[in-house]
Design an enzyme around this catalytic site. Structure first.
Site, PDB file in Angstrom:
ATOM      1  N   HIS A 192      13.764   0.161  20.301  1.00  0.00           N
ATOM      2  CA  HIS A 192      15.075   0.789  20.121  1.00  0.00           C
ATOM      3  C   HIS A 192      14.876   2.047  19.280  1.00  0.00           C
ATOM      4  CE1 HIS A 192      14.859  -1.003  16.160  1.00  0.00           C
ATOM      5  NE2 HIS A 192      14.797  -2.218  16.683  1.00  0.00           N
TER       6      HIS A 192
ATOM      7  N   GLY B 159      15.215   2.662  16.297  1.00  0.00           N
ATOM      8  CA  GLY B 159      14.484   2.443  15.035  1.00  0.00           C
ATOM      9  C   GLY B 159      12.988   2.623  15.261  1.00  0.00           C
ATOM     10  N   HIS B 160      12.457   1.997  16.325  1.00  0.00           N
ATOM     11  CA  HIS B 160      11.027   2.144  16.624  1.00  0.00           C
ATOM     12  C   HIS B 160      10.709   3.602  16.961  1.00  0.00           C
ATOM     13  CE1 HIS B 160      11.619  -2.166  17.949  1.00  0.00           C
ATOM     14  NE2 HIS B 160      10.594  -2.278  17.139  1.00  0.00           N
TER      15      HIS B 160
ATOM     16  N   ASP C  91      12.630  -3.749   7.126  1.00  0.00           N
ATOM     17  CA  ASP C  91      11.892  -4.981   6.832  1.00  0.00           C
ATOM     18  C   ASP C  91      11.143  -4.765   5.513  1.00  0.00           C
ATOM     19  OD1 ASP C  91      12.553  -6.384   9.272  1.00  0.00           O
ATOM     20  OD2 ASP C  91      11.362  -4.855  10.260  1.00  0.00           O
TER      21      ASP C  91
ATOM     22  N   GLN D  95       8.326  -7.128   4.417  1.00  0.00           N
ATOM     23  CA  GLN D  95       7.140  -6.936   5.268  1.00  0.00           C
ATOM     24  C   GLN D  95       6.388  -5.674   4.839  1.00  0.00           C
ATOM     25  OE1 GLN D  95       6.860  -7.424   9.704  1.00  0.00           O
ATOM     26  NE2 GLN D  95       7.221  -5.225   9.733  1.00  0.00           N
TER      27      GLN D  95
ATOM     28  N   ARG E 241      16.911  -8.038  17.301  1.00  0.00           N
ATOM     29  CA  ARG E 241      17.753  -9.249  17.304  1.00  0.00           C
ATOM     30  C   ARG E 241      19.231  -8.947  17.544  1.00  0.00           C
ATOM     31  NH1 ARG E 241      13.657 -11.313  14.072  1.00  0.00           N
ATOM     32  NH2 ARG E 241      12.890 -13.226  15.007  1.00  0.00           N
TER      33      ARG E 241
HETATM   34  O1  PAF Z   1       7.916  -5.542  12.487  1.00  0.00           O
HETATM   35  C1  PAF Z   1       7.404  -5.996  13.534  1.00  0.00           C
HETATM   36  O2  PAF Z   1       7.808  -5.655  14.658  1.00  0.00           O
HETATM   37  C2  PAF Z   1       6.255  -6.984  13.444  1.00  0.00           C
HETATM   38  O3  PAF Z   1       6.408  -7.825  12.353  1.00  0.00           O
HETATM   39  C3  PAF Z   1       4.868  -6.305  13.425  1.00  0.00           C
HETATM   40  C4  PAF Z   1       4.678  -5.432  12.218  1.00  0.00           C
HETATM   41  C5  PAF Z   1       4.699  -5.472  14.686  1.00  0.00           C
HETATM   42  C6  PAF Z   1       3.773  -7.378  13.411  1.00  0.00           C
HETATM   43  O4  PAF Z   1       3.845  -8.205  14.525  1.00  0.00           O
END
Ligand code: PAF
Length: 280
Positions: free
Chosen positions: A34, A36-37, A152, A155, A189
């Site tokens: 999306h 964001g990516h 995230d 993360q 999601r």
């Molecule tokens: O943020 C994500 O989409 C996942 O956690 C990642 C960093 C690609 C690892 O699978």
């Protein structure tokens, strides 16, 4: 764009790029791309000469009751988005073994105590799984820069810590959260939200913002988080956590002038949403 499905082909291409002195920008993803990516890829483009994206739905980061099988897989759509952005290489392993053939060597790689709080408490082992796949992909790709979203936050924090230890030459860039016009943070999601939930979901960010404003009139962290929780619950959110911490995910001293972060996870109509806001 070259699409590679095996570790061997991938490694060969990486070696070629390295021999030509290219600066490699790497964006790992689980697909279902999306905006964001796409913003992560735009940042990678500004900081490198070749862009590599990976699409791999990592089974290790899904728990028993998680949604590994349900996770949206939209490969053809993703490929056309990546082509539009002029990505150079897409690594899309066709088999888990292509990524995790040396998984036993990664037993020692754990997210530690800060991987067991917040989302890690809700999803035991999740961040160990994330670190294992990111570590493996970093080893294969040897990027110069890699981009992760601030949405995230936990993360990002854990990946940065792992990279400082094992990949000190990789520059980990934090990318701002991309939001819909109504404030909802973009996430794969969100596509699970039904018609009713999609209308309520933007209130999540609004309520967190209000909470931060309230904190300006109160020094009690407990009072502030309780107020946010009440307001979320009134609006049909099931609250997993609301937590005010330092940006090192430590307990906050209410009088400190350090940067702070409000982090939250909720369930709405069966869909887990997370968001966070940094402030001073
Ligand atoms: O943020 C994500 O989409 C996942 O956690 C990642 C960093 C690609 C690892 O699978």
């Amino acid at each position: 764009m070259i699409i590679l499905n095996t570790k061997q082909d991938y490694k060969n291409h990486i070696n070629l790029l390295k021999s030509k002195g290219e600066i490699i920008g790497f964006v790992p993803t689980m697909g279902n791309l999306h905006d964001g990516h796409l913003s992560l890829i735009e940042i990678a483009k500004k900081n490198s000469s070749k862009i590599i994206v990976s699409i791999f739905v990592n089974p290790l980061q899904f728990g028993k009751n998680d949604d590994f099988n349900k996770y949206p897989r939209t490969f053809n759509r993703d490929v056309s988005k990546l082509k539009d952005l002029n990505c150079d290489i897409l690594f899309a392993p066709n088999d888990t073994y292509e990524v995790f053939d040396e998984i036993d060597n990664l037993k020692y790689l754990k997210a530690g105590p800060k991987g067991n709080i917040l989302c890690g408490k809700l999803r035991p082992g999740h961040f160990d799984g994330v670190l294992k796949v990111v570590y493996t992909l970093f080893k294969l790709t040897e990027p110069d820069v890699s981009i992760f979203g601030l949405k995230d936050f936990q993360q990002l924090y854990l990946v940065k810590k792992m990279a400082r230890k094992y990949f000190p030459n990789i520059d980990i860039i934090s990318a701002p959260t991309i939001r819909a016009k109504n404030g909802l943070a973009l996430s794969s999601r969100n596509s699970y939200l039904d018609k009713t939930s999609i209308k309520i979901a933007p209130l999540f960010y609004k309520i967190l913002l209000e909470g931060i404003n309230n904190l300006k009139h109160s020094t009690s962290i407990e009072q502030t988080t309780n107020k946010i929780i009440n307001s979320l619950e009134k609006n049909k959110f099931l609250v997993n956590y609301v937590s005010l911490l330092t940006i090192d995910l430590e307990k906050l001293n209410p009088n400190s002038s350090d940067k702070k972060i409000l982090l939250s996870s909720v369930n709405l109509g069966g869909t887990r949403l997370i968001d966070n806001i940094e402030f001073s």
